[in-house]
Design a protein around this motif. Structure first.
Motif, PDB file in Angstrom:
ATOM      1  N   TRP A  29       0.830  -1.198   0.000  1.00  0.00           N
ATOM      2  CA  TRP A  29       0.000   0.000   0.000  1.00  0.00           C
ATOM      3  C   TRP A  29       0.872   1.258   0.000  1.00  0.00           C
ATOM      4  N   ASN A  30       1.905   1.256   0.819  1.00  0.00           N
ATOM      5  CA  ASN A  30       2.778   2.434   0.914  1.00  0.00           C
ATOM      6  C   ASN A  30       3.571   2.631  -0.378  1.00  0.00           C
ATOM      7  N   ALA A  31       3.938   1.508  -1.050  1.00  0.00           N
ATOM      8  CA  ALA A  31       4.747   1.604  -2.265  1.00  0.00           C
ATOM      9  C   ALA A  31       3.938   2.033  -3.476  1.00  0.00           C
ATOM     10  N   THR A  32       2.622   1.900  -3.401  1.00  0.00           N
ATOM     11  CA  THR A  32       1.785   2.260  -4.547  1.00  0.00           C
ATOM     12  C   THR A  32       0.925   3.492  -4.265  1.00  0.00           C
ATOM     13  N   VAL A  33       0.026   3.364  -3.308  1.00  0.00           N
ATOM     14  CA  VAL A  33      -0.916   4.456  -3.044  1.00  0.00           C
ATOM     15  C   VAL A  33      -0.211   5.710  -2.561  1.00  0.00           C
ATOM     16  N   ASN A  34       0.775   5.553  -1.687  1.00  0.00           N
ATOM     17  CA  ASN A  34       1.469   6.720  -1.140  1.00  0.00           C
ATOM     18  C   ASN A  34       2.701   7.111  -1.943  1.00  0.00           C
ATOM     19  N   ASN A  35       2.868   6.513  -3.113  1.00  0.00           N
ATOM     20  CA  ASN A  35       4.028   6.812  -3.939  1.00  0.00           C
ATOM     21  C   ASN A  35       3.681   7.951  -4.904  1.00  0.00           C
ATOM     22  N   PRO A  36       4.327   9.112  -4.775  1.00  0.00           N
ATOM     23  CA  PRO A  36       3.981  10.243  -5.664  1.00  0.00           C
ATOM     24  C   PRO A  36       4.321   9.971  -7.121  1.00  0.00           C
ATOM     25  N   ARG A  37       5.255   9.049  -7.384  1.00  0.00           N
ATOM     26  CA  ARG A  37       5.636   8.747  -8.764  1.00  0.00           C
ATOM     27  C   ARG A  37       4.572   7.943  -9.505  1.00  0.00           C
ATOM     28  N   MET A  38       3.593   7.413  -8.792  1.00  0.00           N
ATOM     29  CA  MET A  38       2.484   6.726  -9.446  1.00  0.00           C
ATOM     30  C   MET A  38       1.586   7.701 -10.196  1.00  0.00           C
ATOM     31  N   GLU A  39       1.642   8.971  -9.817  1.00  0.00           N
ATOM     32  CA  GLU A  39       0.893  10.036 -10.508  1.00  0.00           C
ATOM     33  C   GLU A  39      -0.599   9.693 -10.609  1.00  0.00           C
ATOM     34  N   TRP A  40      -1.227   9.539  -9.470  1.00  0.00           N
ATOM     35  CA  TRP A  40      -2.640   9.150  -9.427  1.00  0.00           C
ATOM     36  C   TRP A  40      -3.542  10.202 -10.063  1.00  0.00           C
ATOM     37  N   ALA A  41      -3.084  11.433 -10.115  1.00  0.00           N
ATOM     38  CA  ALA A  41      -3.888  12.476 -10.779  1.00  0.00           C
ATOM     39  C   ALA A  41      -4.052  12.162 -12.264  1.00  0.00           C
ATOM     40  N   ILE A  42      -2.989  11.654 -12.882  1.00  0.00           N
ATOM     41  CA  ILE A  42      -3.074  11.289 -14.300  1.00  0.00           C
ATOM     42  C   ILE A  42      -3.975  10.069 -14.480  1.00  0.00           C
ATOM     43  N   VAL A  43      -3.917   9.147 -13.520  1.00  0.00           N
ATOM     44  CA  VAL A  43      -4.800   7.973 -13.573  1.00  0.00           C
ATOM     45  C   VAL A  43      -6.263   8.408 -13.564  1.00  0.00           C
ATOM     46  N   GLN A  45      -7.382  11.291 -14.410  1.00  0.00           N
ATOM     47  CA  GLN A  45      -7.661  12.112 -15.591  1.00  0.00           C
ATOM     48  C   GLN A  45      -8.019  11.254 -16.805  1.00  0.00           C
ATOM     49  N   TYR A  46      -7.366  10.112 -16.966  1.00  0.00           N
ATOM     50  CA  TYR A  46      -7.564   9.281 -18.155  1.00  0.00           C
ATOM     51  C   TYR A  46      -8.455   8.061 -17.910  1.00  0.00           C
ATOM     52  N   LEU A  47      -8.974   7.907 -16.712  1.00  0.00           N
ATOM     53  CA  LEU A  47      -9.774   6.716 -16.414  1.00  0.00           C
ATOM     54  C   LEU A  47     -11.016   6.642 -17.297  1.00  0.00           C
ATOM     55  N   PHE A  48     -11.628   7.795 -17.565  1.00  0.00           N
ATOM     56  CA  PHE A  48     -12.822   7.835 -18.422  1.00  0.00           C
ATOM     57  C   PHE A  48     -12.558   8.623 -19.706  1.00  0.00           C
ATOM     58  N   ASP A  49     -11.324   8.606 -20.145  1.00  0.00           N
ATOM     59  CA  ASP A  49     -10.966   9.281 -21.381  1.00  0.00           C
ATOM     60  C   ASP A  49     -11.695   8.612 -22.554  1.00  0.00           C
ATOM     61  N   PRO A  50     -12.198   9.391 -23.524  1.00  0.00           N
ATOM     62  CA  PRO A  50     -12.922   8.794 -24.664  1.00  0.00           C
ATOM     63  C   PRO A  50     -12.121   7.735 -25.404  1.00  0.00           C
ATOM     64  N   ALA A 229      -5.091   1.386 -26.727  1.00  0.00           N
ATOM     65  CA  ALA A 229      -5.464   2.777 -26.471  1.00  0.00           C
ATOM     66  C   ALA A 229      -4.579   3.391 -25.397  1.00  0.00           C
ATOM     67  N   ALA A 230      -4.300   2.626 -24.347  1.00  0.00           N
ATOM     68  CA  ALA A 230      -3.424   3.128 -23.290  1.00  0.00           C
ATOM     69  C   ALA A 230      -2.021   3.376 -23.819  1.00  0.00           C
ATOM     70  N   GLN A 231      -1.528   2.490 -24.667  1.00  0.00           N
ATOM     71  CA  GLN A 231      -0.194   2.670 -25.231  1.00  0.00           C
ATOM     72  C   GLN A 231      -0.129   3.876 -26.165  1.00  0.00           C
ATOM     73  N   ALA A 232      -1.209   4.092 -26.911  1.00  0.00           N
ATOM     74  CA  ALA A 232      -1.225   5.244 -27.820  1.00  0.00           C
ATOM     75  C   ALA A 232      -1.141   6.552 -27.040  1.00  0.00           C
ATOM     76  N   ILE A 241       3.352   4.179 -16.609  1.00  0.00           N
ATOM     77  CA  ILE A 241       2.764   3.483 -15.465  1.00  0.00           C
ATOM     78  C   ILE A 241       1.344   3.969 -15.163  1.00  0.00           C
ATOM     79  N   PRO A 242       1.068   5.277 -15.143  1.00  0.00           N
ATOM     80  CA  PRO A 242      -0.319   5.708 -14.900  1.00  0.00           C
ATOM     81  C   PRO A 242      -1.305   5.174 -15.938  1.00  0.00           C
ATOM     82  N   LEU A 243      -0.917   5.158 -17.211  1.00  0.00           N
ATOM     83  CA  LEU A 243      -1.833   4.664 -18.244  1.00  0.00           C
ATOM     84  C   LEU A 243      -1.997   3.153 -18.153  1.00  0.00           C
ATOM     85  N   LEU A 244      -0.937   2.436 -17.821  1.00  0.00           N
ATOM     86  CA  LEU A 244      -1.074   0.995 -17.607  1.00  0.00           C
ATOM     87  C   LEU A 244      -1.937   0.706 -16.382  1.00  0.00           C
ATOM     88  N   THR A 245      -1.867   1.588 -15.393  1.00  0.00           N
ATOM     89  CA  THR A 245      -2.733   1.445 -14.220  1.00  0.00           C
ATOM     90  C   THR A 245      -4.193   1.649 -14.593  1.00  0.00           C
TER      91      THR A 245
END
Length: 295
Positions: A29-43, A45-50, A229-232, A241-245
């Motif tokens: 949990w600490n290595a993922t959720v609390n990791n700023p490099r995971m860039e959850w804001a980008i996750v 942002q693109y979770l419901f991207d067209p 789509a995520a790779q594009a 990593i955020p797009l693969l997430t």
């Protein structure tokens, strides 16, 4: 005589394992959720991207079409494998052998490049004139190649699953249906397959979940599914990593829904068996009670 106080058995190994799992979960949990490099804001942002949602729809469409082809053709091949005609039985065995022996990615590429060896496909008299001719490059599109590759491969595995389910039904069921004047096809459809579903449904459910994830292989023929789509997107913003997430989150969600549906279907087909088992238990309990009462 006073009853002895029972001392519960201690399980130190269980407690140690529970502590180890809790510590590892906290570290993850600490290595993922609390990791700023995971860039959850980008996750987010693109979770419901067209573009992501379009890829998700393509993934679901491929899963449905491939499983439909696999179930229908697999059932036919399973029946052919149990045929008394040696030619039909051998043809079905060769089909299963061929498609289970070839890597799926090779099959996808084969169908996609089929026009290289067969520029046209036609309908007509075998070894004779053709009535209608089609351009293979136009007939076998990307989605057609994907459905053929995924569906035909799935049919080979489904055939073995269905055959195992049919073999699990006793031969007395076939004989009883024939004694009632039913045709073999009607016996199979009305008596045997409904009973075989209890054995067939769990592995078919697993195959459906596996197919959902296997559709990611259509990347090799540039079909825009969820992973493509995520790779594009991350090829432009370099947020791999955020797009693969994002893709992983959608896969996990769909698999969870499919698992719930599978569990419900399994309970439906096993309800009759469970009911018979409970009825037998109740009869045995009643018999034992009556026997004890008359002693």
């Amino acid at each position: 005589m006073e009853p002895e106080n029972a001392i519960p058995v201690r399980h130190p190994g269980r407690w140690a394992a529970a502590v180890a799992v809790a510590v590892m979960s906290a570290m993850l949990w600490n290595a993922t959720v609390n990791n700023p490099r995971m860039e959850w804001a980008i996750v987010g942002q693109y979770l419901f991207d067209p573009q992501i949602l379009a890829g998700l729809r393509m993934t679901l469409l491929l899963t449905v079409l491939a499983m439909a082809v696999g179930l229908v053709l697999g059932t036919v091949v399973a029946v052919m494998r149990m045929s008394e005609n040696p030619l039909v039985r051998t043809a079905a065995q060769l089909y299963v052998w061929l498609f289970r022996s070839t890597p799926l990615i090779v099959q996808l590429l084969f169908w996609f490049y089929l026009a290289a060896v067969m520029p046209t496909l036609g309908l007509g008299i075998p070894f004779g004139p053709e009535w209608i001719t089609f351009d293979t490059s136009l007939l076998i599109s990307q989605i057609t190649a994907a459905v053929l590759g995924l569906g035909l491969c799935e049919a080979a595995y489904t055939a073995e699953i269905v055959r195992a389910g049919i073999l699990s039904v006793s031969k007395g069921q076939f004989e009883a249906g024939e004694a009632l004047g039913m045709s073999p096809r009607r016996v199979l459809a009305r008596i045997v397959l409904p009973q075989a579903m209890r054995v067939i449904v769990p592995p078919i459910g697993n195959s459906t979940i596996s197919m959902l994830k296997t559709t990611a292989l259509v990347l090799v023929i540039a079909l825009p599914d969820l992973l493509t789509a995520a790779q594009a997107i991350y090829s432009q913003n370099l947020a791999q990593i955020p797009l693969l997430t994002v893709a992983t989150a959608w896969y996990v969600f769909i698999v969870t829904v499919l698992t719930l549906v599978q569990n419900r279907i399994e309970r439906k087909f096993s309800a009759g068996v469970a009911g018979v088992t409970r009825s037998r238990v109740r009869r045995r309990t009643l018999t034992a009670a009556l026997s004890g009462g008359f002693r």
